[in-house]
Scaffold this active site. Sequence first.
Site: not given
Ligand code: MG
Length: 433
Positions: A33-34, A73, A127, A129, A154, A160, A213, A233
């Site tokens: 993720d990210d 996401c 995750k 999402h 998320s 987070h 992403n 992002k």
């Molecule tokens: Mg993401």
Amino acid sequence: MRWACIWLLCPLGPLVLLSASTNPPNVLLIFADDLGFGDLGSYGHPTSATPNLDKMAARGLRFTDFYASCPICSPSRAALLTGRYQTRSGVYPGVFYPGSRGGLPLSELTIAEVLKARGYTTAMVGKWHLGLGANGSFLPIHQGFDHFLGVPYSHDQHTHYPQFGSQEYVGQSLRGPFGDALMEFDGSVGLLLQALQENGLEGNTLVFFTADNGPETMRMARGGSSGLLKCGKGTTYEGGMREPAVAYWPGRISPGVTHEMASTLDILPTLAALAGAPLPTVPLDGYDLSPVLFGGGKSPRQMMFYYPPSPSKLLGVFAIRYGKYKAHFFTQGAFLSGTTPDQDCHGLTPLKSHEPPLLFDLEADPAENYNLLQGGAVGPEVLRVVKEIQLHKALFDQRMEFGESQIGKGIDSALQPCCAPGCTPKPSCCHCS
Ligand code: MG
């Protein structure tokens, strides 16, 4: 990188008895993720500690031109699972929230459902999402997964920031909290590879790693890195959607590096071909990557279309990659890509239309610094390419059917598992009045 999302799919039955040459393989999809293009040691980061992912990259096929379908996401995950642009499934604009009424429509056929038709047992960990819904009606177990262990959206919509790191990893990397979390993620990948080896499954398991992403640079040094690529992002520059990707299958996939173009959209058709499963009878946007994976062949993908987080039928795709060229018809900054010196990335940089488009040669200029149509004489090849890309945009936009927006269905706070995030003690206080 905030959370590792791991999708595990394996054929039903005693796995150790399956032969890679005659039977469908086990599949392990690891979806970070990210995570930016420049975050791994094997993609050039000088201080990341990612020995297991780097080992996969060295012993597997490492992609340099691999794309997510969207720079955020939920849409990116929808496209991975369905092999279709998120516009078709209605996973736009933006992302799902804890109280979102919508989700990935149950009518969409996912990778898990495609493989289950061939006898696979399927599990999803991490995750999701792609919606929660009333009584969890949009969770993975309703989309073809036999098992689900994870969070519905998320974790920044609960806990987070800052990134989590267990005691074993905190303070161990040279990159601070982001590096520690990345190091822990890499350690988990190592455990998965070790488990495959110890159970004699490595020779019959395709492991595929990529991310949803680009980096959230609004978090500065704690947000990841797109390396030499522009922005991150939320934007349709390369840093938003071009991702690290590795295909790993010892004995079947030869070690190497490929510059062929590929996308998360191609995962479903590729796995369907490997499993001998029929494709869904709906318009797909992906291709079978077998020629690239198993013989160093050319990719069937010659174009990539870039949708922003909030796409519209009126504007259509913001950019198109066509061979080595990329044309931007629209550009816009994103708050998620703030804080770097490049003003083009920032959230206050408004939507701009470009006619003629901005045109870059991504092989010579992957950082998108030098617009080929700005200043100087323009050669006939470039003029031809621009005309062809303009035609492709017109055709693609005209043919794209936008599904009903699922995120546009709005929020119902009663759907949130906990309506009072600051309440105490949890979980007993987590209810909606
Ligand atoms: Mg993401």
